[in-house]
Design a protein around this motif. Structure first.
Motif, short mmCIF file in Angstrom:
data_model
loop_
_atom_site.label_atom_id
_atom_site.label_comp_id
_atom_site.label_asym_id
_atom_site.label_seq_id
_atom_site.Cartn_x
_atom_site.Cartn_y
_atom_site.Cartn_z
N PHE A 189 0.80 -1.13 -0.11
CA PHE A 189 -0.14 0.12 0.08
C PHE A 189 0.79 1.12 0.07
O PHE A 189 1.76 1.20 0.76
N ALA A 190 0.56 2.06 -0.91
CA ALA A 190 1.43 3.44 -1.14
C ALA A 190 0.74 4.59 -1.36
O ALA A 190 -0.31 4.57 -2.07
N ALA A 191 0.98 5.86 -0.85
CA ALA A 191 0.12 6.88 -0.83
C ALA A 191 0.95 8.19 -0.68
O ALA A 191 2.23 8.05 0.06
N SER A 200 -7.69 3.72 5.01
CA SER A 200 -9.00 2.76 4.33
C SER A 200 -9.18 3.48 3.01
O SER A 200 -10.03 2.84 2.18
N ASP A 201 -8.79 4.65 2.73
CA ASP A 201 -9.13 5.50 1.58
C ASP A 201 -8.31 4.80 0.46
O ASP A 201 -8.82 4.70 -0.82
N LEU A 202 -7.17 3.83 0.75
CA LEU A 202 -6.85 3.22 -0.17
C LEU A 202 -7.43 1.95 -0.74
O LEU A 202 -7.13 1.42 -1.94
N ALA A 203 -8.78 1.54 -0.12
CA ALA A 203 -9.58 0.42 -0.75
C ALA A 203 -9.85 0.55 -2.22
O ALA A 203 -9.96 -0.41 -2.80
N GLU A 204 -10.02 1.78 -2.56
CA GLU A 204 -10.47 2.24 -3.94
C GLU A 204 -9.48 2.02 -4.89
O GLU A 204 -9.88 1.53 -6.02
N ARG A 205 -8.41 1.49 -4.62
CA ARG A 205 -7.22 1.31 -5.52
C ARG A 205 -6.85 -0.28 -5.16
O ARG A 205 -5.66 -0.43 -5.75
N LEU A 206 -7.39 -1.01 -4.38
CA LEU A 206 -7.07 -2.25 -4.33
C LEU A 206 -7.15 -2.88 -5.57
O LEU A 206 -7.82 -2.66 -6.63
N GLU A 218 -13.50 -11.02 5.26
CA GLU A 218 -12.49 -11.29 4.34
C GLU A 218 -11.21 -10.55 5.14
O GLU A 218 -11.06 -9.53 5.66
N PRO A 219 -9.93 -11.18 4.83
CA PRO A 219 -8.70 -10.69 5.65
C PRO A 219 -8.68 -9.25 5.18
O PRO A 219 -8.04 -8.45 6.16
N VAL A 220 -8.65 -8.75 3.99
CA VAL A 220 -8.07 -7.28 3.74
C VAL A 220 -9.07 -6.19 4.24
O VAL A 220 -8.60 -5.34 4.65
#
Length: 282
Positions: A189-191, A200-206, A218-220
């Motif tokens: 995860f990088a930002a 958790s804003d990074l969730a949209e880029r999973l 789910e683990p993620v």
């Protein structure tokens, strides 16, 4: 017709009767400097493998309508491993033709897809924002095909690396999976930390393998929940800046999650976790 069958049918239609070109045309959207976070990570963690190789070849798979990401990848990898060559591979012939004027020493462009039309096995395949249009059920097959094209492991080498992930349009938020010839290894995860309200804003880029798994059970989902809690607990460090808060939050995560990197990478706005800890259930 299933999505996979339709995809393979389109691949055969684009092959012209010769060697099949495997995959489908992407939207092709791209921007200069979009993949800088991924490139920086690759140079840091895979640079030694590239330096050891006699003829290190890296593939920018699905570079899009303009060749900026391949041009930038060459410069960033050569700073870490000066002999590296980059081959941009695109499934749309018009994009290959448009990229040809940018060829130079160490940089070339070829028509192709997931079959990776090179005579040798590359030490790196970077596939950014390529699988986002595919179905989740197709990801494992694509990973398997691409991993089979990587340089194999051997004495003193872990072999090639596939880096597959997704980022936003200007590269502020990015999540990728790193895979070796044996399969998936880690998730990073990088930002740009100033762009985040919470991790958790990074969730949209999973990446496609995980984006539909960000649900309870789910683990993620559990990882991002714990990351947000660690971020909240680290709020007093915000007075020292977002970087210090991120470092403190990641340090808190290490108590319950297999974080594989350390403060040097955390300072870059990154955290890397073993794939097994985040892999989808079932």
């Amino acid at each position: 017709m299933t999505a996979r069958a339709a995809s393979l049918r389109r691949s055969r239609l684009r092959s012209g009767g010769g060697t099949p070109v495997v995959g489908t045309v992407t939207r092709g959207t791209t921007n200069p400097n979009r993949l800088r976070r991924m490139d920086r990570w690759i140079a840091a963690v895979h640079g030694a493998e590239l330096r050891r190789a006699a003829d290190p070849v890296a593939v920018d798979l699905g570079y899009g309508a303009a060749p900026w990401t391949a041009v930038e990848l060459l410069g960033r990898l050569r700073a870490a491993a000066p002999r590296t060559r980059v081959v941009g591979v695109e499934i749309e012939p018009a994009r290959v033709a448009a990229a040809r004027p940018y060829e130079r020493d160490g940089l070339s462009f070829r028509h192709g897809g997931f079959e990776i039309p090179l005579p040798q096995r590359p030490l790196l395949i970077r596939a950014a924002n390529v699988l986002r249009q595919y179905d989740e059920a197709e990801v494992a097959g694509v990973w398997e095909r691409l991993c089979a094209r990587l340089a194999p492991a051997g004495p003193g080498t872990r072999g090639g690396l596939l880096v597959e992930g997704t980022c936003d349009e200007i590269g502020r938020r990015h999540v990728w999976v790193a895979l070796g010839p044996e399969g998936p290894r880690t998730v990073t995860f990088a930002a740009r930390l100033g762009s985040l309200d919470r991790p958790s804003d990074l969730a949209e880029r999973l990446p496609k393998a995980l984006i539909h798994r960000n649900v309870p059970g789910e683990p993620v989902h559990a990882f991002l929940r714990d990351f947000d809690r660690a971020w909240a607990a680290a709020a007093p460090y915000a007075s020292y800046g977002a970087r210090q808060r991120w470092i403190r939050a990641v340090r808190g995560l290490t108590a319950g999650w297999p974080v594989t990197d350390g403060p040097r990478r955390w300072r870059q706005g990154e955290v890397t976790v073993r794939w097994e800890a985040l892999a989808p259930r079932g």
